[in-house]
Design an enzyme around this catalytic site. Structure first.
Site, PDB file in Angstrom:
ATOM      1  N   GLN A 251      43.424  33.467  22.186  1.00  0.00           N
ATOM      2  CA  GLN A 251      44.299  33.852  21.085  1.00  0.00           C
ATOM      3  C   GLN A 251      45.319  34.900  21.509  1.00  0.00           C
ATOM      4  OE1 GLN A 251      44.252  32.252  17.961  1.00  0.00           O
ATOM      5  NE2 GLN A 251      43.045  30.927  19.287  1.00  0.00           N
ATOM      6  N   HIS A 254      49.050  34.050  22.348  1.00  0.00           N
ATOM      7  CA  HIS A 254      50.101  33.827  21.363  1.00  0.00           C
ATOM      8  C   HIS A 254      51.314  34.716  21.632  1.00  0.00           C
ATOM      9  CE1 HIS A 254      48.959  30.991  18.179  1.00  0.00           C
ATOM     10  NE2 HIS A 254      47.711  31.299  18.466  1.00  0.00           N
ATOM     11  N   GLU A 319      42.285  38.374  11.138  1.00  0.00           N
ATOM     12  CA  GLU A 319      42.698  37.015  10.764  1.00  0.00           C
ATOM     13  C   GLU A 319      41.631  35.992  11.168  1.00  0.00           C
ATOM     14  OE1 GLU A 319      46.345  33.906  11.819  1.00  0.00           O
ATOM     15  OE2 GLU A 319      46.000  35.664  13.068  1.00  0.00           O
ATOM     16  N   HIS A 320      41.266  35.965  12.443  1.00  0.00           N
ATOM     17  CA  HIS A 320      40.235  35.059  12.945  1.00  0.00           C
ATOM     18  C   HIS A 320      39.009  35.871  13.350  1.00  0.00           C
ATOM     19  CE1 HIS A 320      44.136  33.121  14.241  1.00  0.00           C
ATOM     20  NE2 HIS A 320      43.605  32.152  13.515  1.00  0.00           N
ATOM     21  N   ASP A 353      42.698  26.196  14.520  1.00  0.00           N
ATOM     22  CA  ASP A 353      44.148  26.230  14.720  1.00  0.00           C
ATOM     23  C   ASP A 353      44.750  24.828  14.766  1.00  0.00           C
ATOM     24  OD1 ASP A 353      44.523  28.936  14.774  1.00  0.00           O
ATOM     25  OD2 ASP A 353      44.640  29.115  16.949  1.00  0.00           O
ATOM     26  N   HIS A 413      56.057  43.315 -33.226  1.00  0.00           N
ATOM     27  CA  HIS A 413      54.908  42.470 -32.890  1.00  0.00           C
ATOM     28  C   HIS A 413      54.026  42.271 -34.132  1.00  0.00           C
ATOM     29  CE1 HIS A 413      56.067  43.435 -28.792  1.00  0.00           C
ATOM     30  NE2 HIS A 413      55.097  42.674 -28.299  1.00  0.00           N
TER      31      HIS A 413
END
Length: 443
Positions: A251, A254, A319-320, A353, A413
């Site tokens: 990862q 990336h 995230e992961h 993914d 109202h």
């Protein structure tokens, strides 16, 4: 108490980087809003070296990209898209319209309505991430969105062949070869040649994530999906150094700003994994990106037990989260802050993914504390309605409403309620803080 064998960048360094990105994005979006297509073209030339008369691809160009796929490539994309579509359809089936009589004569309900237009961003500057086409376009189409447009940057000086094919096979209604801030701004704000959309979705780099953040409110967004984050939770029973190192670097490649964190109860495993990472970085083809990410954002944390690992992992809100321990389900039952869990050594983040069927557009930068990832529901508005069918019901609710409006001082109202008590309940209730009006006379 947890021991940190390696720490990532300081909060101050991260804040300084964020500030620079924020300023660049703010100026770029203002330029797009003011000058439209001209600003988009200048940015595309500047950042991607890419110019053409119309950034929307023609049907002939799209067909050429699809036709360029080998039979195996097409089969592989179709397999992945089938898994994504299947899970999205299961999610959509879980969402039900409701209508119920809550009081005699009072009907309440909600309808799940898709947005009218979605813009899907597919990253592709460094790698042609065609999986993002499946995750966004298919999910939007399963939700029922009638107009879905996509943007992806050019790859090596031309439209990204595999991305374009995947976008078309997923059902995109219009495909643009645009990347970065200019793509996000064009879709959200609209230009002379691109009609604006209602919601922006898809992952991207820090500039894409910041552009979405600044545009939120003018359009909807799925979530803050910035640079990829991964957390590996491991012990000596469920994992070894090679697995841990591989899943971290898998990862980290990336980009240079992708955090990769190892959290373990074993100092022995932690140190072995650190050595294995250095070995793998000598042979990994994407080591240029992965080594910078590991050097700047990599962390190694040794915790006392599983309970402390849960506390640390929830504070990181990654995230992961890849869990390779003696009892992965312990983390499924006890963790609350994560984008997606990958439980056991047989699965991994790459499966999610690319192909397994769950959505890979996931929350980053601790936003997993308050949101999950992209799913069918992100493209759907749950809109309520109400009906009052009887005079008695209108008068009953009106009396309660009138008194509550009085507590708040809302005379107008209150009169909305009172007029219905008078008309449908036959009661001569006083006007809400107003003199009784003179009856209208005929002209």
């Amino acid at each position: 108490m947890a021991q940190y064998l390696k720490r990532g960048a300081t909060a101050e360094a991260k804040a300084d980087a964020d500030r620079k990105v924020r300023d660049i994005v703010e100026a770029a979006l203002a330029d797009i809003e003011m000058r439209g297509d001209a600003a988009v073209r200048e940015m595309s030339i500047k950042f991607d070296g890419w110019d053409r008369d119309d950034y929307r691809l023609s049907q002939a160009e799209i067909d050429a990209c699809v036709d360029s796929l080998t039979p195996q490539e097409r089969k592989d994309i179709e397999f992945a898209q089938t898994q994504v579509r299947n899970f999205a359809q299961i999610q959509r089936a879980s969402m039900h319209d409701v209508e119920v009589e809550t009081l005699p004569g009072v009907i309440l309900g909600h309808r799940n309505l898709p947005v009218n237009a979605a813009g899907c961003y597919v990253p592709g500057g460094k790698y042609p991430l065609l999986a993002s086409a499946h995750m966004s376009v298919i999910t939007a189409k399963v939700a029922g969105v009638p107009r879905v447009i996509t943007c992806a940057p050019p790859f090596q000086g031309q439209p990204a062949r595999a991305i374009v094919a995947a976008q078309a096979m997923a059902g995109a209604d219009a495909i643009y070869a645009l990347g970065g801030i200019q793509a996000i701004g064009a879709m959200a704000l609209g230009t002379q040649s691109i009609d604006p959309i209602d919601i922006l979705v898809g992952p991207g780099n820090a500039f894409v994530a910041e552009a979405k953040r600044q545009l939120f409110g003018r359009v909807g967004i799925d979530l803050f999906a910035g640079p990829t984050e991964t957390l590996v939770i491991a012990d000596e029973i469920g994992c070894d150094a090679e697995l841990a190192a591989t899943d971290l670097l898998g990862q980290a490649e990336h980009g240079p700003d992708s955090p990769a964190v190892l959290l373990t109860t074993s100092e022995k495993l932690a140190r072995e994994a650190m050595r294995e990472i250095e070995r793998l970085l000598m042979i990994l083809p994407t080591a240029d990106y992965a080594s910078k990410a590991w050097e700047t954002y990599g962390e190694v944390i040794v915790a006392e037990d599983d309970a402390e690992m849960v506390r640390i992992a929830d504070a990181i809100a990654s995230e992961h989260v890849q869990v390779m321990t003696a009892d992965p389900d312990y983390f499924l039952q006890n963790m609350t802050n994560y984008g997606a869990l990958f439980l056991g050594a047989r699965t991994n983040v790459s499966f999610g993914d690319k192909v397994i069927g769950t959505n890979h557009t996931l929350p980053t930068r601790k936003s997993a504390r308050y949101t999950g990832g992209l799913w069918v529901g992100k493209f759907i508005k749950t809109c309520t309605y109400q009906k009052v069918l009887t005079d008695a019901a209108s008068a009953l609710v009106g009396e309660y409403c009138s008194r509550l409006c009085g507590l708040e001082g809302f005379a107008g109202h209150g009169e909305q309620a009172n007029i219905r008590v008078r008309r449908y309940g036959g009661r001569n209730v006083p006007y809400a803080g107003m003199a009784e009006p003179t009856p209208a006379t005929a002209a």
